[in-house]
Design a protein around this motif. Sequence first.
Motif, PDB file in Angstrom:
ATOM      1  N   ILE A 100      -1.666 -29.049   0.746  1.00  0.00           N
ATOM      2  CA  ILE A 100      -2.448 -28.827  -0.249  1.00  0.00           C
ATOM      3  C   ILE A 100      -2.690 -27.260  -0.709  1.00  0.00           C
ATOM      4  CG2 ILE A 100      -5.103 -28.296  -0.900  1.00  0.00           C
ATOM      5  CD1 ILE A 100      -5.593 -31.179   0.569  1.00  0.00           C
ATOM      6  N   GLN A 101      -2.447 -26.446   0.496  1.00  0.00           N
ATOM      7  CA  GLN A 101      -2.208 -24.951   0.379  1.00  0.00           C
ATOM      8  C   GLN A 101      -0.866 -24.717  -0.540  1.00  0.00           C
ATOM      9  OE1 GLN A 101      -4.596 -22.639   1.065  1.00  0.00           O
ATOM     10  NE2 GLN A 101      -3.168 -21.022   0.374  1.00  0.00           N
ATOM     11  N   ILE A 102       0.064 -25.623  -0.223  1.00  0.00           N
ATOM     12  CA  ILE A 102       1.418 -25.026  -0.825  1.00  0.00           C
ATOM     13  C   ILE A 102       1.378 -25.370  -2.092  1.00  0.00           C
ATOM     14  CG2 ILE A 102       3.856 -25.791  -0.734  1.00  0.00           C
ATOM     15  CD1 ILE A 102       3.689 -25.932   2.625  1.00  0.00           C
ATOM     16  N   ILE A 103       0.865 -26.506  -2.438  1.00  0.00           N
ATOM     17  CA  ILE A 103       0.827 -27.121  -3.837  1.00  0.00           C
ATOM     18  C   ILE A 103      -0.077 -25.954  -4.501  1.00  0.00           C
ATOM     19  CG2 ILE A 103      -0.086 -28.766  -5.488  1.00  0.00           C
ATOM     20  CD1 ILE A 103       0.896 -30.628  -2.959  1.00  0.00           C
ATOM     21  N   THR A 104      -1.247 -25.629  -4.150  1.00  0.00           N
ATOM     22  CA  THR A 104      -2.063 -24.720  -4.735  1.00  0.00           C
ATOM     23  C   THR A 104      -1.505 -23.329  -4.978  1.00  0.00           C
ATOM     24  OG1 THR A 104      -3.987 -25.749  -3.700  1.00  0.00           O
ATOM     25  CG2 THR A 104      -4.405 -23.231  -4.865  1.00  0.00           C
ATOM     26  N   THR A 105      -0.853 -22.897  -4.160  1.00  0.00           N
ATOM     27  CA  THR A 105      -0.053 -21.555  -4.290  1.00  0.00           C
ATOM     28  C   THR A 105       1.184 -21.507  -5.418  1.00  0.00           C
ATOM     29  OG1 THR A 105      -0.427 -21.048  -2.044  1.00  0.00           O
ATOM     30  CG2 THR A 105       1.236 -19.772  -3.181  1.00  0.00           C
ATOM     31  N   ALA A 106       1.792 -22.890  -5.135  1.00  0.00           N
ATOM     32  CA  ALA A 106       3.025 -23.051  -6.070  1.00  0.00           C
ATOM     33  C   ALA A 106       2.460 -23.280  -7.511  1.00  0.00           C
ATOM     34  CB  ALA A 106       3.746 -24.465  -5.910  1.00  0.00           C
ATOM     35  N   LYS A 107       1.334 -23.819  -7.668  1.00  0.00           N
ATOM     36  CA  LYS A 107       0.844 -23.971  -9.222  1.00  0.00           C
ATOM     37  C   LYS A 107       0.379 -22.763  -9.648  1.00  0.00           C
ATOM     38  CE  LYS A 107      -1.176 -28.819  -9.043  1.00  0.00           C
ATOM     39  NZ  LYS A 107      -2.285 -29.306  -9.225  1.00  0.00           N
ATOM     40  N   ASP A 155       5.724  -6.697  -6.046  1.00  0.00           N
ATOM     41  CA  ASP A 155       6.547  -7.468  -5.414  1.00  0.00           C
ATOM     42  C   ASP A 155       6.152  -7.611  -3.973  1.00  0.00           C
ATOM     43  OD1 ASP A 155       8.296  -7.282  -7.743  1.00  0.00           O
ATOM     44  OD2 ASP A 155       9.299  -5.444  -6.701  1.00  0.00           O
ATOM     45  N   LEU A 156       5.513  -6.561  -3.383  1.00  0.00           N
ATOM     46  CA  LEU A 156       4.901  -6.791  -2.155  1.00  0.00           C
ATOM     47  C   LEU A 156       3.788  -8.010  -2.010  1.00  0.00           C
ATOM     48  CD1 LEU A 156       4.490  -3.469  -0.626  1.00  0.00           C
ATOM     49  CD2 LEU A 156       6.043  -5.213   0.209  1.00  0.00           C
ATOM     50  N   VAL A 157       3.032  -8.219  -3.056  1.00  0.00           N
ATOM     51  CA  VAL A 157       1.949  -9.395  -3.183  1.00  0.00           C
ATOM     52  C   VAL A 157       2.765 -10.648  -3.460  1.00  0.00           C
ATOM     53  CG1 VAL A 157       0.178 -10.150  -4.718  1.00  0.00           C
ATOM     54  CG2 VAL A 157       0.190  -7.685  -4.214  1.00  0.00           C
ATOM     55  N   LYS A 158       3.793 -10.526  -4.349  1.00  0.00           N
ATOM     56  CA  LYS A 158       4.649 -11.824  -4.473  1.00  0.00           C
ATOM     57  C   LYS A 158       5.005 -12.355  -3.025  1.00  0.00           C
ATOM     58  CE  LYS A 158       5.703 -11.465  -9.042  1.00  0.00           C
ATOM     59  NZ  LYS A 158       6.889 -11.245 -10.043  1.00  0.00           N
ATOM     60  N   ALA A 159       5.847 -11.364  -2.401  1.00  0.00           N
ATOM     61  CA  ALA A 159       6.443 -11.513  -0.973  1.00  0.00           C
ATOM     62  C   ALA A 159       5.309 -12.154   0.134  1.00  0.00           C
ATOM     63  CB  ALA A 159       7.039 -10.299  -0.449  1.00  0.00           C
ATOM     64  N   GLU A 160       4.064 -11.383  -0.108  1.00  0.00           N
ATOM     65  CA  GLU A 160       3.049 -11.894   1.107  1.00  0.00           C
ATOM     66  C   GLU A 160       2.672 -13.509   0.401  1.00  0.00           C
ATOM     67  OE1 GLU A 160      -0.781 -13.246   1.929  1.00  0.00           O
ATOM     68  OE2 GLU A 160      -0.390 -12.560   0.000  1.00  0.00           O
ATOM     69  N   SER A 161       2.743 -13.882  -0.693  1.00  0.00           N
ATOM     70  CA  SER A 161       2.322 -15.158  -1.125  1.00  0.00           C
ATOM     71  C   SER A 161       3.486 -15.934  -0.477  1.00  0.00           C
ATOM     72  CB  SER A 161       2.223 -15.457  -2.552  1.00  0.00           C
ATOM     73  OG  SER A 161       0.997 -14.558  -2.843  1.00  0.00           O
ATOM     74  N   MET A 162       4.733 -15.698  -0.623  1.00  0.00           N
ATOM     75  CA  MET A 162       5.849 -16.706  -0.365  1.00  0.00           C
ATOM     76  C   MET A 162       5.800 -16.728   1.380  1.00  0.00           C
ATOM     77  SD  MET A 162       7.414 -17.837  -2.778  1.00  0.00           S
ATOM     78  CE  MET A 162       7.098 -17.380  -4.545  1.00  0.00           C
ATOM     79  N   ILE A 163       5.341 -15.787   2.038  1.00  0.00           N
ATOM     80  CA  ILE A 163       5.149 -15.884   3.466  1.00  0.00           C
ATOM     81  C   ILE A 163       4.067 -16.689   3.683  1.00  0.00           C
ATOM     82  CG2 ILE A 163       4.682 -14.622   5.777  1.00  0.00           C
ATOM     83  CD1 ILE A 163       6.192 -12.144   4.183  1.00  0.00           C
ATOM     84  N   GLN A 164       3.068 -16.700   3.317  1.00  0.00           N
ATOM     85  CA  GLN A 164       1.842 -17.484   3.055  1.00  0.00           C
ATOM     86  C   GLN A 164       2.414 -18.874   3.020  1.00  0.00           C
ATOM     87  OE1 GLN A 164      -1.136 -17.188  -0.047  1.00  0.00           O
ATOM     88  NE2 GLN A 164      -2.673 -17.800   1.594  1.00  0.00           N
ATOM     89  N   LEU A 165       3.138 -19.231   2.067  1.00  0.00           N
ATOM     90  CA  LEU A 165       3.837 -20.679   1.845  1.00  0.00           C
ATOM     91  C   LEU A 165       4.604 -21.128   3.125  1.00  0.00           C
ATOM     92  CD1 LEU A 165       5.282 -20.689  -1.793  1.00  0.00           C
ATOM     93  CD2 LEU A 165       3.290 -21.934  -1.046  1.00  0.00           C
ATOM     94  N   PHE A 204       1.937 -19.819  -9.026  1.00  0.00           N
ATOM     95  CA  PHE A 204       3.047 -19.269  -9.399  1.00  0.00           C
ATOM     96  C   PHE A 204       3.623 -19.801 -10.618  1.00  0.00           C
ATOM     97  CE2 PHE A 204       3.245 -17.174  -5.321  1.00  0.00           C
ATOM     98  CZ  PHE A 204       3.340 -15.776  -5.665  1.00  0.00           C
ATOM     99  N   MET A 205       3.626 -21.122 -10.919  1.00  0.00           N
ATOM    100  CA  MET A 205       4.022 -21.726 -12.132  1.00  0.00           C
ATOM    101  C   MET A 205       3.366 -21.275 -13.122  1.00  0.00           C
ATOM    102  SD  MET A 205       6.495 -23.830 -11.082  1.00  0.00           S
ATOM    103  CE  MET A 205       6.971 -25.359 -11.627  1.00  0.00           C
ATOM    104  N   LYS A 206       1.861 -21.185 -13.179  1.00  0.00           N
ATOM    105  CA  LYS A 206       1.242 -20.654 -14.245  1.00  0.00           C
ATOM    106  C   LYS A 206       1.546 -19.347 -14.648  1.00  0.00           C
ATOM    107  CE  LYS A 206      -3.188 -20.663 -13.442  1.00  0.00           C
ATOM    108  NZ  LYS A 206      -4.540 -20.872 -13.242  1.00  0.00           N
ATOM    109  N   ASP A 207       1.435 -18.453 -13.718  1.00  0.00           N
ATOM    110  CA  ASP A 207       1.679 -16.930 -13.880  1.00  0.00           C
ATOM    111  C   ASP A 207       3.048 -16.723 -13.276  1.00  0.00           C
ATOM    112  OD1 ASP A 207       1.244 -14.240 -14.581  1.00  0.00           O
ATOM    113  OD2 ASP A 207      -0.015 -14.193 -12.791  1.00  0.00           O
ATOM    114  N   PRO A 208       3.989 -16.544 -14.169  1.00  0.00           N
ATOM    115  CA  PRO A 208       5.444 -16.231 -13.663  1.00  0.00           C
ATOM    116  C   PRO A 208       5.592 -14.790 -13.311  1.00  0.00           C
ATOM    117  CG  PRO A 208       5.615 -16.504 -15.940  1.00  0.00           C
ATOM    118  CD  PRO A 208       4.133 -16.891 -15.462  1.00  0.00           C
ATOM    119  N   ASP A 209       4.726 -13.873 -13.763  1.00  0.00           N
ATOM    120  CA  ASP A 209       4.670 -12.598 -13.554  1.00  0.00           C
ATOM    121  C   ASP A 209       4.754 -12.021 -12.138  1.00  0.00           C
ATOM    122  OD1 ASP A 209       5.525 -12.042 -16.238  1.00  0.00           O
ATOM    123  OD2 ASP A 209       3.263 -11.317 -16.888  1.00  0.00           O
TER     124      ASP A 209
END
Length: 115
Positions: free
Chosen positions: A101-108, A50-60, A110-115
Amino acid sequence: MVDWPLPPATGLKTTDRERAANIPETRDTIGSAMSDPKSQPGKPKGALGDLVKAESMIQLAIALPAGCVIGWLLGSWADRHFHTTWIGIFGILIGAAAGFIQIITTAKRFMKDPD
Protein backbone atom coordinates in the motif's frame (compact mmCIF):
# COMPACT_ATOMS: atom_id res chain seq x y z
CA MET A 1 -9.90 52.89 16.43
CA VAL A 2 -8.62 50.36 18.94
CA ASP A 3 -5.06 49.16 18.33
CA TRP A 4 -5.45 45.39 18.97
CA PRO A 5 -2.27 43.30 18.79
CA LEU A 6 -2.17 40.26 16.53
CA PRO A 7 -1.21 36.82 17.84
CA PRO A 8 2.34 36.66 19.21
CA ALA A 9 3.66 34.70 16.19
CA THR A 10 3.37 37.69 13.85
CA GLY A 11 4.24 40.55 16.17
CA LEU A 12 2.43 43.08 13.93
CA LYS A 13 -0.35 45.31 15.08
CA THR A 14 -3.49 45.86 13.03
CA THR A 15 -2.43 49.34 12.02
CA ASP A 16 0.96 48.03 10.83
CA ARG A 17 -0.75 45.43 8.65
CA GLU A 18 -3.06 48.07 7.20
CA ARG A 19 -0.10 50.32 6.43
CA ALA A 20 1.75 47.47 4.72
CA ALA A 21 -1.33 46.67 2.62
CA ASN A 22 -1.47 50.28 1.40
CA ILE A 23 2.14 50.34 0.17
CA PRO A 24 2.09 49.84 -3.63
CA GLU A 25 5.39 47.91 -3.74
CA THR A 26 4.11 45.40 -1.19
CA ARG A 27 0.85 44.88 -3.06
CA ASP A 28 2.66 44.32 -6.37
CA THR A 29 5.13 41.87 -4.85
CA ILE A 30 2.41 39.87 -3.14
CA GLY A 31 0.21 39.87 -6.22
CA SER A 32 2.98 38.78 -8.60
CA ALA A 33 4.12 36.00 -6.29
CA MET A 34 0.60 34.66 -6.00
CA SER A 35 -0.07 34.80 -9.75
CA ASP A 36 3.20 33.16 -10.82
CA PRO A 37 2.53 29.40 -11.18
CA LYS A 38 6.24 28.53 -11.12
CA SER A 39 6.75 29.95 -7.63
CA GLN A 40 5.28 27.16 -5.54
CA PRO A 41 6.69 27.30 -2.03
CA GLY A 42 6.01 23.63 -1.24
CA LYS A 43 8.16 22.20 -4.04
CA PRO A 44 11.94 22.41 -3.69
CA LYS A 45 13.87 22.94 -6.91
CA GLY A 46 17.39 22.05 -7.99
CA ALA A 47 19.61 19.84 -5.89
CA LEU A 48 17.21 19.87 -2.94
CA GLY A 49 14.39 18.65 -5.18
CA ASP A 50 16.60 15.81 -6.41
CA LEU A 51 17.37 14.82 -2.82
CA VAL A 52 13.66 14.77 -1.99
CA LYS A 53 13.01 12.48 -4.97
CA ALA A 54 15.88 10.20 -3.95
CA GLU A 55 14.51 10.00 -0.41
CA SER A 56 11.13 8.96 -1.77
CA MET A 57 12.74 6.24 -3.89
CA ILE A 58 14.64 4.95 -0.85
CA GLN A 59 11.34 4.94 1.00
CA LEU A 60 9.95 2.68 -1.73
CA ALA A 61 12.83 0.24 -1.32
CA ILE A 62 12.42 0.06 2.46
CA ALA A 63 8.61 -0.05 2.70
CA LEU A 64 8.02 -3.73 1.92
CA PRO A 65 10.84 -5.27 4.00
CA ALA A 66 10.13 -2.96 6.94
CA GLY A 67 6.44 -3.83 6.88
CA CYS A 68 7.25 -7.55 6.83
CA VAL A 69 9.75 -7.29 9.68
CA ILE A 70 7.42 -5.20 11.85
CA GLY A 71 4.54 -7.60 11.14
CA TRP A 72 6.74 -10.59 11.96
CA LEU A 73 7.92 -9.04 15.24
CA LEU A 74 4.41 -8.17 16.36
CA GLY A 75 3.14 -11.57 15.23
CA SER A 76 5.85 -13.47 17.06
CA TRP A 77 5.15 -11.47 20.21
CA ALA A 78 1.45 -12.33 19.86
CA ASP A 79 2.39 -16.01 19.29
CA ARG A 80 4.33 -16.10 22.55
CA HIS A 81 1.62 -14.20 24.40
CA PHE A 82 -1.30 -16.35 23.18
CA HIS A 83 0.69 -19.64 22.83
CA THR A 84 -0.04 -20.06 19.11
CA THR A 85 2.08 -20.56 15.99
CA TRP A 86 0.09 -18.92 13.18
CA ILE A 87 -0.09 -15.24 14.18
CA GLY A 88 3.53 -14.61 13.14
CA ILE A 89 2.77 -15.69 9.56
CA PHE A 90 -0.38 -13.57 9.57
CA GLY A 91 1.71 -10.61 10.80
CA ILE A 92 4.15 -11.04 7.91
CA LEU A 93 1.24 -11.03 5.42
CA ILE A 94 -0.32 -7.95 7.00
CA GLY A 95 3.07 -6.19 6.98
CA ALA A 96 3.59 -7.08 3.31
CA ALA A 97 0.16 -5.68 2.47
CA ALA A 98 0.98 -2.46 4.33
CA GLY A 99 4.29 -2.23 2.43
CA PHE A 100 2.54 -2.68 -0.91
CA ILE A 101 0.00 0.00 0.00
CA GLN A 102 2.85 2.39 0.82
CA ILE A 103 4.59 1.59 -2.48
CA ILE A 104 1.39 2.10 -4.50
CA THR A 105 0.63 5.39 -2.71
CA THR A 106 4.11 6.74 -3.37
CA ALA A 107 4.06 5.58 -7.00
CA LYS A 108 0.69 7.29 -7.57
CA ARG A 109 2.11 10.51 -6.16
CA PHE A 110 5.03 10.34 -8.63
CA MET A 111 2.75 9.44 -11.55
CA LYS A 112 0.53 12.45 -10.80
CA ASP A 113 3.41 14.90 -10.29
CA PRO A 114 6.33 14.10 -12.65
CA ASP A 115 8.39 17.16 -11.52
